[in-house]
Write a protein that holds these residues in place. Structure first.
Motif, PDB file in Angstrom:
ATOM      1  N   ASP A   1       0.916  -1.533  -0.116  1.00  0.00           N
ATOM      2  CA  ASP A   1      -0.521   0.060   0.484  1.00  0.00           C
ATOM      3  C   ASP A   1       0.935   1.600  -0.373  1.00  0.00           C
ATOM      4  O   ASP A   1       1.561   2.027   1.587  1.00  0.00           O
ATOM      5  N   PRO A   2       1.533   1.531  -1.207  1.00  0.00           N
ATOM      6  CA  PRO A   2       2.581   2.568  -1.182  1.00  0.00           C
ATOM      7  C   PRO A   2       1.458   4.409  -0.968  1.00  0.00           C
ATOM      8  O   PRO A   2       2.748   4.395   0.151  1.00  0.00           O
ATOM      9  N   ASP A   3       0.434   4.102  -1.047  1.00  0.00           N
ATOM     10  CA  ASP A   3       0.365   5.454  -1.022  1.00  0.00           C
ATOM     11  C   ASP A   3      -0.899   5.844   0.690  1.00  0.00           C
ATOM     12  O   ASP A   3      -1.439   6.827   0.804  1.00  0.00           O
ATOM     13  N   GLY A   4      -0.558   4.321   1.564  1.00  0.00           N
ATOM     14  CA  GLY A   4      -0.988   4.850   2.955  1.00  0.00           C
ATOM     15  C   GLY A   4      -2.847   4.852   2.773  1.00  0.00           C
ATOM     16  O   GLY A   4      -3.131   4.904   4.404  1.00  0.00           O
ATOM     17  N   ASP A   5      -3.612   4.300   2.002  1.00  0.00           N
ATOM     18  CA  ASP A   5      -4.977   4.535   1.624  1.00  0.00           C
ATOM     19  C   ASP A   5      -5.545   2.984   2.510  1.00  0.00           C
ATOM     20  O   ASP A   5      -6.903   3.031   2.561  1.00  0.00           O
ATOM     21  N   CYS A   6      -4.938   2.181   2.597  1.00  0.00           N
ATOM     22  CA  CYS A   6      -5.263   1.530   3.482  1.00  0.00           C
ATOM     23  C   CYS A   6      -5.502   0.527   2.313  1.00  0.00           C
ATOM     24  O   CYS A   6      -6.094  -1.120   2.616  1.00  0.00           O
ATOM     25  N   LEU A   7      -5.704   0.829   0.539  1.00  0.00           N
ATOM     26  CA  LEU A   7      -6.145  -0.613  -0.589  1.00  0.00           C
ATOM     27  C   LEU A   7      -4.375  -0.804  -0.643  1.00  0.00           C
ATOM     28  O   LEU A   7      -3.763   0.057  -1.354  1.00  0.00           O
ATOM     29  N   ASP A   8      -4.372  -1.792  -0.553  1.00  0.00           N
ATOM     30  CA  ASP A   8      -3.509  -2.123  -1.386  1.00  0.00           C
ATOM     31  C   ASP A   8      -2.933  -2.999  -3.010  1.00  0.00           C
ATOM     32  O   ASP A   8      -4.061  -1.997  -3.756  1.00  0.00           O
ATOM     33  N   THR A   9      -1.985  -2.470  -3.165  1.00  0.00           N
ATOM     34  CA  THR A   9      -1.944  -3.039  -5.104  1.00  0.00           C
ATOM     35  C   THR A   9      -2.900  -3.434  -5.728  1.00  0.00           C
ATOM     36  O   THR A   9      -4.150  -3.356  -6.898  1.00  0.00           O
ATOM     37  N   ARG A  10      -3.814  -4.753  -4.615  1.00  0.00           N
ATOM     38  CA  ARG A  10      -4.532  -4.897  -5.854  1.00  0.00           C
ATOM     39  C   ARG A  10      -6.255  -4.910  -6.132  1.00  0.00           C
ATOM     40  O   ARG A  10      -7.043  -4.335  -6.706  1.00  0.00           O
ATOM     41  N   ALA A  11      -6.025  -4.212  -4.419  1.00  0.00           N
ATOM     42  CA  ALA A  11      -7.503  -3.396  -3.939  1.00  0.00           C
ATOM     43  C   ALA A  11      -7.499  -2.498  -5.516  1.00  0.00           C
ATOM     44  O   ALA A  11      -8.333  -1.851  -5.668  1.00  0.00           O
ATOM     45  N   GLU A  12      -6.931  -1.630  -5.335  1.00  0.00           N
ATOM     46  CA  GLU A  12      -6.252  -0.279  -6.500  1.00  0.00           C
ATOM     47  C   GLU A  12      -6.734  -0.458  -7.791  1.00  0.00           C
ATOM     48  O   GLU A  12      -6.997   0.149  -8.131  1.00  0.00           O
ATOM     49  N   LEU A  13      -6.128  -1.846  -8.334  1.00  0.00           N
ATOM     50  CA  LEU A  13      -5.715  -1.812  -9.401  1.00  0.00           C
ATOM     51  C   LEU A  13      -7.372  -2.351  -9.323  1.00  0.00           C
ATOM     52  O   LEU A  13      -8.046  -2.402 -10.545  1.00  0.00           O
TER      53      LEU A  13
ATOM     54  N   SER B   1     -12.609  -1.239 -12.500  1.00  0.00           N
ATOM     55  CA  SER B   1     -14.003  -1.707 -12.772  1.00  0.00           C
ATOM     56  C   SER B   1     -14.812  -1.259 -13.475  1.00  0.00           C
ATOM     57  O   SER B   1     -14.642   0.235 -13.436  1.00  0.00           O
ATOM     58  N   THR B   2     -16.548  -2.001 -14.188  1.00  0.00           N
ATOM     59  CA  THR B   2     -16.554  -0.179 -15.325  1.00  0.00           C
ATOM     60  C   THR B   2     -18.034  -0.083 -14.087  1.00  0.00           C
ATOM     61  O   THR B   2     -18.431   0.590 -14.720  1.00  0.00           O
ATOM     62  N   VAL B   3     -18.381  -0.283 -13.235  1.00  0.00           N
ATOM     63  CA  VAL B   3     -18.896   0.696 -11.699  1.00  0.00           C
ATOM     64  C   VAL B   3     -18.100   0.916 -10.899  1.00  0.00           C
ATOM     65  O   VAL B   3     -17.413   0.158 -10.318  1.00  0.00           O
ATOM     66  N   PRO B   4     -18.523   2.259  -9.957  1.00  0.00           N
ATOM     67  CA  PRO B   4     -18.204   2.136  -8.505  1.00  0.00           C
ATOM     68  C   PRO B   4     -17.938   0.903  -7.676  1.00  0.00           C
ATOM     69  O   PRO B   4     -18.985  -0.270  -7.622  1.00  0.00           O
ATOM     70  N   VAL B   5     -16.776   0.753  -7.131  1.00  0.00           N
ATOM     71  CA  VAL B   5     -16.784  -0.998  -6.552  1.00  0.00           C
ATOM     72  C   VAL B   5     -17.130  -0.108  -5.202  1.00  0.00           C
ATOM     73  O   VAL B   5     -17.650   0.654  -4.542  1.00  0.00           O
ATOM     74  N   ARG B   6     -18.067  -2.013  -4.589  1.00  0.00           N
ATOM     75  CA  ARG B   6     -18.438  -1.975  -2.620  1.00  0.00           C
ATOM     76  C   ARG B   6     -16.993  -2.538  -2.439  1.00  0.00           C
ATOM     77  O   ARG B   6     -16.527  -3.435  -2.464  1.00  0.00           O
ATOM     78  N   LEU B   7     -16.841  -1.189  -1.208  1.00  0.00           N
ATOM     79  CA  LEU B   7     -16.101  -1.929  -0.585  1.00  0.00           C
ATOM     80  C   LEU B   7     -16.378  -2.645   1.038  1.00  0.00           C
ATOM     81  O   LEU B   7     -17.281  -2.564   1.186  1.00  0.00           O
ATOM     82  N   ALA B   8     -15.559  -3.612   1.598  1.00  0.00           N
ATOM     83  CA  ALA B   8     -15.332  -4.677   2.865  1.00  0.00           C
ATOM     84  C   ALA B   8     -15.908  -2.997   3.792  1.00  0.00           C
ATOM     85  O   ALA B   8     -15.243  -1.972   3.915  1.00  0.00           O
ATOM     86  N   PRO B   9     -16.039  -3.862   4.648  1.00  0.00           N
ATOM     87  CA  PRO B   9     -16.304  -3.416   5.570  1.00  0.00           C
ATOM     88  C   PRO B   9     -15.784  -1.893   6.334  1.00  0.00           C
ATOM     89  O   PRO B   9     -15.373  -0.618   6.713  1.00  0.00           O
TER      90      PRO B   9
ATOM     91  N   GLY C   1     -12.932  -0.528   4.602  1.00  0.00           N
ATOM     92  CA  GLY C   1     -12.562   0.299   4.042  1.00  0.00           C
ATOM     93  C   GLY C   1     -11.880   0.040   2.956  1.00  0.00           C
ATOM     94  O   GLY C   1     -10.772   0.735   2.368  1.00  0.00           O
ATOM     95  N   CYS C   2     -10.450  -1.103   3.320  1.00  0.00           N
ATOM     96  CA  CYS C   2      -9.341  -2.072   2.683  1.00  0.00           C
ATOM     97  C   CYS C   2      -9.315  -2.658   1.187  1.00  0.00           C
ATOM     98  O   CYS C   2      -7.933  -3.348   1.707  1.00  0.00           O
ATOM     99  N   SER C   3     -10.558  -3.569   1.271  1.00  0.00           N
ATOM    100  CA  SER C   3     -10.413  -4.375   0.165  1.00  0.00           C
ATOM    101  C   SER C   3     -11.953  -3.692  -0.921  1.00  0.00           C
ATOM    102  O   SER C   3     -12.696  -3.830   0.538  1.00  0.00           O
ATOM    103  N   VAL C   4     -11.774  -4.510  -1.900  1.00  0.00           N
ATOM    104  CA  VAL C   4     -12.847  -4.668  -2.400  1.00  0.00           C
ATOM    105  C   VAL C   4     -13.967  -5.526  -2.404  1.00  0.00           C
ATOM    106  O   VAL C   4     -13.256  -7.007  -2.717  1.00  0.00           O
ATOM    107  N   ARG C   5     -14.518  -5.599  -2.494  1.00  0.00           N
ATOM    108  CA  ARG C   5     -15.797  -6.906  -2.129  1.00  0.00           C
ATOM    109  C   ARG C   5     -16.407  -7.029  -3.781  1.00  0.00           C
ATOM    110  O   ARG C   5     -16.492  -8.017  -4.225  1.00  0.00           O
ATOM    111  N   HIS C   6     -17.101  -5.418  -4.302  1.00  0.00           N
ATOM    112  CA  HIS C   6     -18.064  -6.083  -5.147  1.00  0.00           C
ATOM    113  C   HIS C   6     -17.657  -5.463  -6.219  1.00  0.00           C
ATOM    114  O   HIS C   6     -17.508  -3.936  -6.367  1.00  0.00           O
ATOM    115  N   GLY C   7     -17.864  -5.259  -7.592  1.00  0.00           N
ATOM    116  CA  GLY C   7     -17.382  -4.003  -9.012  1.00  0.00           C
ATOM    117  C   GLY C   7     -18.083  -4.875  -9.983  1.00  0.00           C
ATOM    118  O   GLY C   7     -18.670  -5.795  -9.785  1.00  0.00           O
ATOM    119  N   ARG C   8     -17.323  -4.281 -10.746  1.00  0.00           N
ATOM    120  CA  ARG C   8     -17.637  -4.880 -12.536  1.00  0.00           C
ATOM    121  C   ARG C   8     -16.968  -5.596 -13.693  1.00  0.00           C
ATOM    122  O   ARG C   8     -16.044  -4.170 -13.652  1.00  0.00           O
TER     123      ARG C   8
END
Length: 191
Positions: A44-56, A61-69, A71-78
């Motif tokens: 997480d180089p920018d320190g926003d709690c989203l790691d490389t996987r989550a940022e990518l 995603s072709t729609v806004p993503v929904r994060l886990a409670p 806020g540090c990982s992605v749960r849903h998107g498209r």
């Protein structure tokens, strides 16, 4: 019979000892491959709690993503998973594939890279692609001479991107591998 056996042994000896054209020495890894040589996974180089996987995942995603409670990982998107042509909406159904696999890179020159270059390669977004977990596992550490995406419509793009990444990092292929990659590109891309 004895003379034939002697000639056969002599031929085998000559073949075994004959000089063979080899790729530069840097291609042969000095040490056995270890995933840890490419760094400690997603960061997480920018320190926003989203790691490389989550940022990518968020970026692609072709729609806004929904994060886990948290806020540090992605749960849903498209996402469009290009290896299979599927549309996937659950982040857990995706793997982040290294287009040029780390083990493949290791055997083609990365063994001699600095730790920093290996870590940069492992997290380079140009080399990362969200794909279906099953396609990623089917691919494993193979390159395009041994594996192609199941979706024929993405094969040309895959091979071109693979070759571009390998060249940009200075990975070394044997003359035979290079000939086969050029021929494969021609077949898949109509060049």
């Amino acid at each position: 019979m004895r003379r034939l056996l002697s000639l056969l042994l002599l031929s085998l000896t000559l073949l075994t000892c004959a000089p063979v054209a080899q790729a530069p020495q840097s291609v042969a890894p000095a040490l056995p491959y270890e995933r840890a040589a490419f760094g400690s996974g997603w960061t997480d180089p920018d320190g926003d709690c989203l790691d490389t996987r989550a940022e990518l995942l968020a970026a692609l995603s072709t729609v806004p993503v929904r994060l886990a409670p948290s806020g540090c990982s992605v749960r849903h998107g498209r996402w469009f998973a290009p290896y299979t042509g599927q549309v996937i909406t659950e982040a857990g159904d995706l793997d982040i594939d290294h287009i040029v696999p780390l083990r493949y890179a290791w055997g083609h020159g990365a063994a001699s890279w600095s730790a920093q270059k290996r870590a940069r390669f492992a997290r380079d977004p140009v080399n990362l692609l969200p794909v279906s977990a099953s396609a990623n596992r089917s691919k494993g550490a193979r390159g395009p001479l041994d594996w192609l995406p199941p979706d024929p419509g993405f094969r040309c793009q895959y091979v071109l991107r693979f070759r571009r990444i390998a060249a940009s990092y200075g990975l070394v292929h044997s003359a035979a591998e290079e000939r086969e990659l050029v021929a494969l590109t021609g077949r898949l891309c109509g060049a």
